[in-house]
Design a protein around this motif. Structure first.
Motif, PDB file in Angstrom:
ATOM      1  N   HIS A 158      -5.357   5.611  -5.466  1.00  0.00           N
ATOM      2  CA  HIS A 158      -5.565   4.201  -6.117  1.00  0.00           C
ATOM      3  C   HIS A 158      -6.887   3.508  -5.621  1.00  0.00           C
ATOM      4  O   HIS A 158      -7.155   3.458  -4.525  1.00  0.00           O
ATOM      5  CB  HIS A 158      -4.334   3.412  -5.648  1.00  0.00           C
ATOM      6  CG  HIS A 158      -4.216   2.279  -6.559  1.00  0.00           C
ATOM      7  ND1 HIS A 158      -5.034   1.186  -6.456  1.00  0.00           N
ATOM      8  CD2 HIS A 158      -3.286   1.699  -7.534  1.00  0.00           C
ATOM      9  CE1 HIS A 158      -4.566   0.099  -7.213  1.00  0.00           C
ATOM     10  NE2 HIS A 158      -3.705   0.555  -7.947  1.00  0.00           N
ATOM     11  N   SER A 159      -7.444   2.552  -6.515  1.00  0.00           N
ATOM     12  CA  SER A 159      -8.646   2.231  -6.176  1.00  0.00           C
ATOM     13  C   SER A 159      -8.646   1.264  -5.021  1.00  0.00           C
ATOM     14  O   SER A 159      -9.673   0.598  -4.146  1.00  0.00           O
ATOM     15  CB  SER A 159      -9.237   1.682  -7.262  1.00  0.00           C
ATOM     16  OG  SER A 159      -8.528   0.490  -7.950  1.00  0.00           O
ATOM     17  N   ALA A 165       0.890  -1.374  -0.014  1.00  0.00           N
ATOM     18  CA  ALA A 165       0.006  -0.063   0.067  1.00  0.00           C
ATOM     19  C   ALA A 165       0.838   1.249  -0.051  1.00  0.00           C
ATOM     20  O   ALA A 165       0.393   2.318  -0.519  1.00  0.00           O
ATOM     21  CB  ALA A 165      -0.944   0.037   1.107  1.00  0.00           C
ATOM     22  N   GLY A 166       2.067   0.979   0.522  1.00  0.00           N
ATOM     23  CA  GLY A 166       2.971   2.307   0.747  1.00  0.00           C
ATOM     24  C   GLY A 166       3.378   3.028  -0.625  1.00  0.00           C
ATOM     25  O   GLY A 166       3.848   3.879  -0.880  1.00  0.00           O
ATOM     26  N   GLU A 167       3.303   1.932  -1.765  1.00  0.00           N
ATOM     27  CA  GLU A 167       3.929   2.423  -3.144  1.00  0.00           C
ATOM     28  C   GLU A 167       2.693   2.692  -3.928  1.00  0.00           C
ATOM     29  O   GLU A 167       3.065   2.900  -5.214  1.00  0.00           O
ATOM     30  CB  GLU A 167       4.502   1.130  -3.553  1.00  0.00           C
ATOM     31  CG  GLU A 167       5.874   0.500  -2.559  1.00  0.00           C
ATOM     32  CD  GLU A 167       6.519  -0.757  -3.227  1.00  0.00           C
ATOM     33  OE1 GLU A 167       7.602  -0.545  -3.736  1.00  0.00           O
ATOM     34  OE2 GLU A 167       5.747  -1.693  -3.061  1.00  0.00           O
ATOM     35  N   LEU A 168       1.621   2.529  -3.644  1.00  0.00           N
ATOM     36  CA  LEU A 168       0.361   3.034  -4.413  1.00  0.00           C
ATOM     37  C   LEU A 168       0.135   4.447  -4.267  1.00  0.00           C
ATOM     38  O   LEU A 168       0.055   5.121  -3.250  1.00  0.00           O
ATOM     39  CB  LEU A 168      -0.857   2.030  -4.128  1.00  0.00           C
ATOM     40  CG  LEU A 168      -0.889   0.670  -4.102  1.00  0.00           C
ATOM     41  CD1 LEU A 168      -2.048  -0.002  -3.583  1.00  0.00           C
ATOM     42  CD2 LEU A 168      -0.346   0.351  -5.112  1.00  0.00           C
ATOM     43  N   GLY A 169      -0.508   5.064  -5.255  1.00  0.00           N
ATOM     44  CA  GLY A 169      -0.890   6.351  -5.327  1.00  0.00           C
ATOM     45  C   GLY A 169      -1.931   6.584  -4.152  1.00  0.00           C
ATOM     46  O   GLY A 169      -2.791   5.622  -4.007  1.00  0.00           O
ATOM     47  N   LYS A 170      -2.318   7.990  -3.718  1.00  0.00           N
ATOM     48  CA  LYS A 170      -3.375   8.279  -2.846  1.00  0.00           C
ATOM     49  C   LYS A 170      -4.602   7.874  -3.223  1.00  0.00           C
ATOM     50  O   LYS A 170      -5.598   7.479  -2.544  1.00  0.00           O
ATOM     51  CB  LYS A 170      -3.162   9.473  -2.396  1.00  0.00           C
ATOM     52  CG  LYS A 170      -4.074   9.963  -1.090  1.00  0.00           C
ATOM     53  CD  LYS A 170      -4.061  11.314  -0.666  1.00  0.00           C
ATOM     54  CE  LYS A 170      -4.176  12.333  -1.936  1.00  0.00           C
ATOM     55  NZ  LYS A 170      -5.850  12.489  -2.262  1.00  0.00           N
TER      56      LYS A 170
END
Length: 322
Positions: A274-275, A267-272
């Protein structure tokens, strides 16, 4: 937010929970309500789990026992399964998500000696695995017939315990579908209980149902309690947060980190935006409010990566829970 195991088996499967999404703390409060399991589908989901869980069993020399997941070790490639008389250590191919035909049995009354599988056959049918053959006592060379049936419910159920004392229920273990069932039974069988005390909760192996367990806690208007000697990690913090009121004693441990994984990213590498954040954002809006809920969620996924843990400070606990 899933499992964090600070035990001797540190490389537990599914180290997920809260991590790092974006350096920005701004929150989009217009995200559509999202559920990994729709509320209307929870009853059917639990019924399917119960049907599968009823098939979990082992027979050793003609004696039958139910099974319960105990732990995982991805580096060693094994899973640890509890049965009535001891522990089964089963080889497991984590990449392909299937057992190997390699196993050993360690009995409670002889934990220095293993019964090792020989000629174990592995049969897969309709996502269910049957392992059969013989296990051999390494001291006496005695042989015992062995047959074990496992399926997905072994992994998604968890091994939580919910023990009632007066008006409190004490929660421990790994959270999963079994935990949801335990809370449903608690509501029916113990209406006088109004406090959930967290003893030692290492996380969740099933975030999708864990969020609905949190909703049960909120709907029942339970007080969640973290005493000075208690601890809750990852999915356990999700449930603690669900209390309509919360009690906390300094020294209690609340640990958060990133959940894993969306593709090959935690989750730390996903954009804010992100679905994949949708279900967690929906949950935290419900239990902490439309402003504080998303703020807390993004705090947790920025606090530590999926393979680590951040123990919340007193200031952070005060900010988000009190």
């Amino acid at each position: 937010m899933k499992l964090f195991l600070p035990s001797m088996i540190a490389a537990a499967i599914l180290l997920t929970g809260c991590g790092s999404s974006s350096s920005s703390n701004s929150v989009d409060n217009k995200v559509t309500e999202v559920h990994a399991i729709k509320p209307a589908d929870v009853a059917a989901y639990v019924a399917d789990y119960k049907e599968l869980a009823a098939k979990l069993a082992v027979q050793i020399d003609g004696k039958s026992s139910a099974l319960e997941m105990l732990d995982f070790d991805m580096e060693e490639g094994v899973i640890y399964i509890r049965y009535d008389d001891g522990i089964i250590v089963l080889g497991f191919d984590f990449e392909n998500e299937k057992p190997k035909n390699e196993l050993a049995v360690v009995r409670h009354n002889d934990n220095e000696n293993a019964l090792v599988g020989e000629g174990i056959e592995l049969l897969e049918q309709d996502a269910e695995f049957t392992l059969s053959g013989v296990i051999v006592d390494q001291k006496t060379t005695g042989q015992y017939d062995f047959e074990m049936v496992i399926n997905e419910s072994l992994f998604s159920g968890g091994n939580s315990q919910l023990v009632v004392e007066n008006n409190s229920a004490f929660l421990s273990g790994t959270l999963g579908t079994k935990t949801y069932i335990q809370f449903k039974e608690l509501l029916l069988d113990h209406p006088s209980v109004n406090r959930i005390v967290f003893n030692s909760v290492d996380g969740s192996v099933n975030d999708d149902i864990n969020m609905h367990t949190g909703r049960l806690i909120r709907q029942a208007q339970y007080t969640t309690v973290m005493n000075s000697d208690g601890e809750a990690y990852s999915g356990g913090v999700d449930l603690y947060a669900a209390g309509v009121t919360k009690e906390y004693q300094p020294g209690g441990k609340l640990g958060v980190h990133a959940w894993c994984c969306e593709g090959d990213k935690d989750a730390g590498e996903l954009g804010k935006n992100h679905s994949a954040h949708g279900a967690q954002l929906t949950y935290f809006r419900e239990i902490l409010g439309k402003e504080l809920g998303p703020e807390f969620y993004f705090f947790t996924i920025n606090a530590a990566p999926a393979d680590d843990i951040h123990l919340m400070t007193q200031a952070e606990i005060d900010k988000y829970f009190f």
